[in-house]
Design a protein around this motif. Structure first.
Motif, PDB file in Angstrom:
ATOM      1  N   UNK A 471       0.835  -1.205   0.000  1.00 18.30           N
ATOM      2  CA  UNK A 471       0.000   0.000   0.000  1.00 18.30           C
ATOM      3  C   UNK A 471       0.869   1.255   0.000  1.00 18.30           C
ATOM      4  N   UNK A 472       1.918   1.247   0.836  1.00 22.70           N
ATOM      5  CA  UNK A 472       2.823   2.398   0.866  1.00 22.70           C
ATOM      6  C   UNK A 472       3.445   2.636  -0.514  1.00 22.70           C
ATOM      7  N   UNK A 485      -7.392  -2.049  -4.041  1.00 19.25           N
ATOM      8  CA  UNK A 485      -7.386  -3.506  -4.134  1.00 19.25           C
ATOM      9  C   UNK A 485      -6.663  -4.132  -2.946  1.00 19.25           C
ATOM     10  N   UNK A 486      -5.479  -3.640  -2.611  1.00 22.63           N
ATOM     11  CA  UNK A 486      -4.704  -4.224  -1.522  1.00 22.63           C
ATOM     12  C   UNK A 486      -5.379  -4.001  -0.175  1.00 22.63           C
ATOM     13  N   UNK A 487      -5.881  -2.796   0.053  1.00 18.61           N
ATOM     14  CA  UNK A 487      -6.494  -2.500   1.354  1.00 18.61           C
ATOM     15  C   UNK A 487      -7.779  -3.290   1.562  1.00 18.61           C
ATOM     16  N   UNK A 488      -8.582  -3.439   0.517  1.00 16.12           N
ATOM     17  CA  UNK A 488      -9.822  -4.200   0.680  1.00 16.12           C
ATOM     18  C   UNK A 488      -9.530  -5.681   0.869  1.00 16.12           C
ATOM     19  N   UNK A 489      -8.564  -6.193   0.129  1.00 14.78           N
ATOM     20  CA  UNK A 489      -8.286  -7.626   0.175  1.00 14.78           C
ATOM     21  C   UNK A 489      -7.698  -8.047   1.513  1.00 14.78           C
ATOM     22  N   UNK A 490      -6.885  -7.183   2.131  1.00 12.89           N
ATOM     23  CA  UNK A 490      -6.260  -7.554   3.413  1.00 12.89           C
ATOM     24  C   UNK A 490      -7.291  -7.608   4.538  1.00 12.89           C
ATOM     25  N   UNK A 491      -8.490  -7.095   4.290  1.00 12.49           N
ATOM     26  CA  UNK A 491      -9.537  -7.196   5.306  1.00 12.49           C
ATOM     27  C   UNK A 491      -9.830  -8.651   5.643  1.00 12.49           C
ATOM     28  N   UNK A 507     -11.702  -1.482   4.668  1.00 12.32           N
ATOM     29  CA  UNK A 507     -12.793  -1.473   3.705  1.00 12.32           C
ATOM     30  C   UNK A 507     -13.390  -0.071   3.563  1.00 12.32           C
ATOM     31  N   UNK A 508     -13.514   0.636   4.665  1.00  7.32           N
ATOM     32  CA  UNK A 508     -14.052   2.004   4.620  1.00  7.32           C
ATOM     33  C   UNK A 508     -13.152   2.925   3.804  1.00  7.32           C
ATOM     34  N   UNK A 509     -11.831   2.644   3.833  1.00  6.02           N
ATOM     35  CA  UNK A 509     -10.896   3.461   3.047  1.00  6.02           C
ATOM     36  C   UNK A 509     -10.912   3.047   1.577  1.00  6.02           C
ATOM     37  N   UNK A 510     -11.104   1.754   1.317  1.00 10.69           N
ATOM     38  CA  UNK A 510     -11.013   1.251  -0.054  1.00 10.69           C
ATOM     39  C   UNK A 510     -12.258   1.565  -0.878  1.00 10.69           C
ATOM     40  N   UNK A 511     -13.456   1.493  -0.269  1.00  7.06           N
ATOM     41  CA  UNK A 511     -14.690   1.610  -1.035  1.00  7.06           C
ATOM     42  C   UNK A 511     -14.826   2.959  -1.749  1.00  7.06           C
ATOM     43  N   UNK A 512     -14.645   4.096  -1.058  1.00 11.17           N
ATOM     44  CA  UNK A 512     -14.782   5.371  -1.789  1.00 11.17           C
ATOM     45  C   UNK A 512     -13.723   5.547  -2.873  1.00 11.17           C
ATOM     46  N   UNK A 513     -12.522   5.006  -2.655  1.00 10.39           N
ATOM     47  CA  UNK A 513     -11.497   5.100  -3.708  1.00 10.39           C
ATOM     48  C   UNK A 513     -11.948   4.341  -4.940  1.00 10.39           C
ATOM     49  N   UNK A 514     -12.444   3.119  -4.720  1.00  6.89           N
ATOM     50  CA  UNK A 514     -12.878   2.303  -5.851  1.00  6.89           C
ATOM     51  C   UNK A 514     -14.066   2.937  -6.570  1.00  6.89           C
ATOM     52  N   UNK A 515     -14.976   3.566  -5.822  1.00 13.66           N
ATOM     53  CA  UNK A 515     -16.164   4.178  -6.434  1.00 13.66           C
ATOM     54  C   UNK A 515     -15.785   5.324  -7.362  1.00 13.66           C
ATOM     55  N   UNK A 516     -14.688   5.978  -7.097  1.00 12.40           N
ATOM     56  CA  UNK A 516     -14.314   7.136  -7.911  1.00 12.40           C
ATOM     57  C   UNK A 516     -13.399   6.824  -9.069  1.00 12.40           C
ATOM     58  N   UNK A 517     -13.101   5.541  -9.324  1.00  6.26           N
ATOM     59  CA  UNK A 517     -12.118   5.198 -10.357  1.00  6.26           C
ATOM     60  C   UNK A 517     -12.737   4.735 -11.668  1.00  6.26           C
ATOM     61  N   UNK A 518     -14.042   4.431 -11.665  1.00  4.01           N
ATOM     62  CA  UNK A 518     -14.672   3.976 -12.896  1.00  4.01           C
ATOM     63  C   UNK A 518     -14.193   2.610 -13.352  1.00  4.01           C
ATOM     64  N   UNK A 519     -13.863   1.733 -12.400  1.00  2.00           N
ATOM     65  CA  UNK A 519     -13.419   0.370 -12.722  1.00  2.00           C
ATOM     66  C   UNK A 519     -14.417  -0.608 -12.099  1.00  2.00           C
ATOM     67  N   UNK A 523     -14.553  -2.237  -8.190  1.00  2.00           N
ATOM     68  CA  UNK A 523     -15.611  -1.863  -7.254  1.00  2.00           C
ATOM     69  C   UNK A 523     -16.417  -3.088  -6.835  1.00  2.00           C
ATOM     70  N   UNK A 524     -16.667  -3.985  -7.788  1.00  2.00           N
ATOM     71  CA  UNK A 524     -17.397  -5.207  -7.457  1.00  2.00           C
ATOM     72  C   UNK A 524     -16.625  -6.046  -6.439  1.00  2.00           C
ATOM     73  N   UNK A 525     -15.318  -6.133  -6.610  1.00  2.00           N
ATOM     74  CA  UNK A 525     -14.520  -6.939  -5.676  1.00  2.00           C
ATOM     75  C   UNK A 525     -14.526  -6.344  -4.278  1.00  2.00           C
ATOM     76  N   UNK A 526     -14.542  -4.995  -4.210  1.00  4.44           N
ATOM     77  CA  UNK A 526     -14.588  -4.361  -2.890  1.00  4.44           C
ATOM     78  C   UNK A 526     -15.935  -4.637  -2.224  1.00  4.44           C
ATOM     79  N   UNK A 527     -17.024  -4.543  -2.995  1.00  2.00           N
ATOM     80  CA  UNK A 527     -18.342  -4.861  -2.426  1.00  2.00           C
ATOM     81  C   UNK A 527     -18.407  -6.316  -1.965  1.00  2.00           C
ATOM     82  N   UNK A 528     -17.811  -7.211  -2.744  1.00  2.00           N
ATOM     83  CA  UNK A 528     -17.758  -8.615  -2.336  1.00  2.00           C
ATOM     84  C   UNK A 528     -17.072  -8.756  -0.974  1.00  2.00           C
TER      85      UNK A 528
END
Length: 693
Positions: A471-472, A485-491, A507-519, A523-528
């Motif tokens: 992540x760093x 991707x890394x932050x959500x998956x390590x959850x 997850x709280x940090x990853x979800x808004x990032x994914x929502x703003x990327x248009x991928x 985003x689906x993987x983070x919701x999963x």
């Protein structure tokens, strides 16, 4: 009466040796005398000596002359500089029966100059010790070697040759008398000498306990008792090398008021004093071997395979050949399984040599080659283990262009898993070096690839640690998609570790990032993963909502794999909420989709879910059959973590059917897996087995 002049021999004065009458005489004449004394030059040890029982026992057995073979015995003590070869050899010399012909000691290191060792001078010293008078010493090497053989042909002689560098330095000193022995110490293996039937005694660094014992013995019990922890730490810094231990002990004895902790701090800041004994051996390396030595000093671990050696080398095609010189010098040890080791102090010396002799750009280029090699191999392993359909932020087409997949055939997945498992410490260390060396893109890509191991083998703490580094690196590389991707998956790892607050924060940090990327797939993987976290925390109803979000996005993106996996998790969530019949239908649909992917690991997990749903409906025989099938599928794929989960569910079914033996067997098998992975579940399983008795 004979009228010829009478002749008589007479000598005036005192004669100190034989007197010879001769007529005409041509050539040299060497006259031996009975030695005034039998030399005893191998002096007993006066300092502290610990351990080495195994090595001494082996050496004494090799010197026993009980095999009936003629000639002298040659026993070679070999190992790194400063490891205690000379002390061990002298100790052994003092333990064997006396040799009637005497004991000779030759320190070849002191006689070694820029042009090699003056063997002829050393032979002259031995002849003097045996009783040969100075005025009759031959002036040539051949003459001295011949006379040495004559003088050592009577009674057995013991010879100790210290610091031998070449096999040719041994042969002239081998006594001729049967029952003689030669002890050789060398920093090198001297392969040619082994062909001459010399026996080898390897001297390795002392273990931690023996090193601490020697340090305390040299410093005194009182000093050791004042700072026991610091004393142990100082001994540990010395790496089990008696010479380094003596250097540190001498410093403490010379300065009684010097705190041990201060000496520890000094040597942590500057370890040159601890590695100085290696310098002479390093200077004797051929230039190409010295270069490889410095390159290996930049490898961030002391245990590696030949492929990593090639990656570090300037000329990979010559790496194996050049490595032989480092093996011969004991700088690198071949453990016999295709892996090589460098002691920590040797690595520190090699790294210091690299910093002294190589430019910063040269060292950076070496690091890039090492990181690139590990990243490519890990990325290929990721593909072999989890397939091409997995969501990855890394562009494998770009990263692996022109590279050849090393994991092929029917066992590609298992081979890739085994490689990644064996190299996981190396990969983690290389990841850290990549971050420290500014190779940020390679670092987060490596962290992503390593998750292929962690989702199967569940090294949870390592998963968290490597993700933090990844992540760093991704943030420094300005890749918010990799961060999400890394932050959500390590959850997943954090949840399994019971660190629920941290998991939710990721997850709280990853979800808004994914929502703003248009991928959509990201985003689906983070919701999963949000749904899986909610399931793990007992919020099945809201988990179903998260899975619904993920399914919609995966279907829209045409991602069969994502759709199949989320359908499985949805089925498990329905079962946890008590909707067993609906869960069973959903899990059968998930199994069908998963087999279309295909993915045997997830098929095994889906079968486990189906078995659990049957159990929830009270259909225990069906549950038993399906769970046995799940275990077979998962074991065949070497997915042992998930096989352990299936065994726990089968143990529950066995308990419900009153089959205690089956329950116990499956709990034991699950415990063995969790113990091997170091997971927190092991303690619960042990307690459960204790309750069963």
């Amino acid at each position: 009466m004979d009228d010829r002049p009478q002749q008589a021999n007479s000598v005036s004065g005192a004669a100190g040796g034989p007197v010879v009458q001769t007529g005409a005489h041509y050539g040299d004449t060497y006259i031996g005398t009975t030695p005034v004394r039998v030399p005893r030059e191998i002096h007993p040890l006066t300092g502290e000596f610990v351990n080495r029982d195994r090595e001494r026992t082996r050496a004494r057995a090799l010197l026993a002359h009980s095999d009936g073979k003629p000639g002298s015995k040659i026993v070679m003590f070999t190992g790194l500089p400063g490891v205690g070869k000379s002390a061990t050899a002298r100790h052994v010399a003092g333990e064997v029966d006396a040799y009637p012909g005497g004991e000779l000691f030759v320190d070849l290191g002191k006689l070694r100059g820029p042009d090699g060792v003056a063997v002829s001078d050393a032979l002259a010293d031995c002849l003097r010790s045996l009783g040969v008078q100075e005025k009759v010493l031959p002036s040539t090497f051949a003459g001295r070697a011949g006379l040495y053989q004559t003088w050592t042909s009577g009674s057995p002689v013991l010879v100790l040759l210290d610091d031998v560098a070449e096999p040719a330095e041994v042969e002239p000193f081998v006594p001729k008398a049967p029952g003689s022995s030669v002890l050789v110490t060398s920093n090198r293996r001297l392969s040619d000498l082994l062909l001459d039937e010399a026996s080898v005694v390897e001297i390795d660094p002392l273990g931690d306990e023996a090193g601490s014992e020697l340090m305390q013995a040299m410093c005194g019990a009182r000093r050791a008792e004042q700072e026991p922890a610091a004393m142990r730490e100082l001994a540990g810094l010395c790496g089990g090398f008696p010479e380094m231990l003596r250097i540190m002990a001498a410093a403490l004895r010379a300065h009684p008021s010097l705190p041990v902790a201060e000496l520890v701090a000094e040597n942590r800041a500057d370890g040159s004093q601890l590695t100085s004994p290696f310098t002479v051996a390093y200077k004797m390396l051929p230039p190409e071997a010295a270069e490889l030595y410095r390159r290996l000093g930049l490898v961030p671990v002391g245990d590696f395979d030949l492929d990593l050696v090639r990656a570090a080398a300037e000329v990979p095609a010559r790496a194996r050949r050049v490595l032989v010189a480092l093996l011969d010098a004991h700088f690198v040890v071949d453990d016999g399984s295709g892996r090589y080791r460098m002691h920590d102090l040797v690595r520190a010396h090699a790294r210091a040599c690299a910093e002294q002799h190589d430019s910063a750009e040269s060292r950076a280029a070496t690091l890039r080659r090492i990181v690139r090699h590990c990243l490519h191999r890990a990325a290929f392993a990721d593909l072999a283990i989890l397939g091409r359909g997995r969501l990855r932020i890394t562009d494998h087409a770009e990263l692996l262009a022109g590279q050849e997949q090393p994991f092929t055939g029917e066992r590609a997945k298992q081979d890739a898993m085994s490689w990644m498992d064996a190299e996981r410490a190396t990969l983690a260390a290389v990841l850290r070096s990549a971050v420290d060396g500014g190779l940020h893109r390679a670092a987060w890509q490596l962290a992503e690839a390593m998750t292929a191991l962690y989702v199967n083998r569940r090294y949870l703490l390592e998963w968290v640690a490597t993700t933090e580094l990844g992540v760093r690196a991704a943030e420094l590389d300005e890749r918010p998609d990799a961060v999400a991707r890394l932050r959500s998956f390590v959850s997943r790892a954090l949840t399994d570790l019971g660190e629920l607050a941290r998991a939710e924060a990721e997850l709280d940090a990853a979800l808004p990032r994914a929502e703003g990327l248009g991928q959509p797939r990201l985003l689906a993987s983070v919701w999963e993963l949000v749904g899986r976290y909610r399931d793990a925390t007992g919020r099945s109803a809201t988990a179903v909502e998260a899975y619904g979000q993920a399914l919609e996005l995966f279907v829209a993106a045409g991602d069969l794999r994502g759709r199949a996996f989320v359908t499985y998790f949805l089925g498990c969530s329905l079962d946890a909420s008590g909707e067993h019949r609906r869960a069973l239908e959903t899990l059968h649909e998930a199994l069908r989709l998963i087999r279309d992917v295909p993915d045997e690991r997830m098929a095994g997990r889906a079968l486990t879910g189906i078995g659990v749903a049957h159990a929830g409906l009270g259909e225990l025989d069906a549950a038993n059959d399906v769970l046995h099938e799940a275990i077979s599928v998962l074991i065949a794929g070497e997915d042992h973590y998930y096989a352990a989960q299936a065994r726990e569910r089968l143990a529950e079914v066995a308990a419900a059917r009153g089959d205690v033996a089956l329950q116990r067997d499956n709990l034991r098998a699950a415990l063995a897996v969790h113990e091997s992975f170091g997971g927190p579940r092991a303690a619960d399983l042990r307690a459960e087995l204790e309750r069963l008795g």
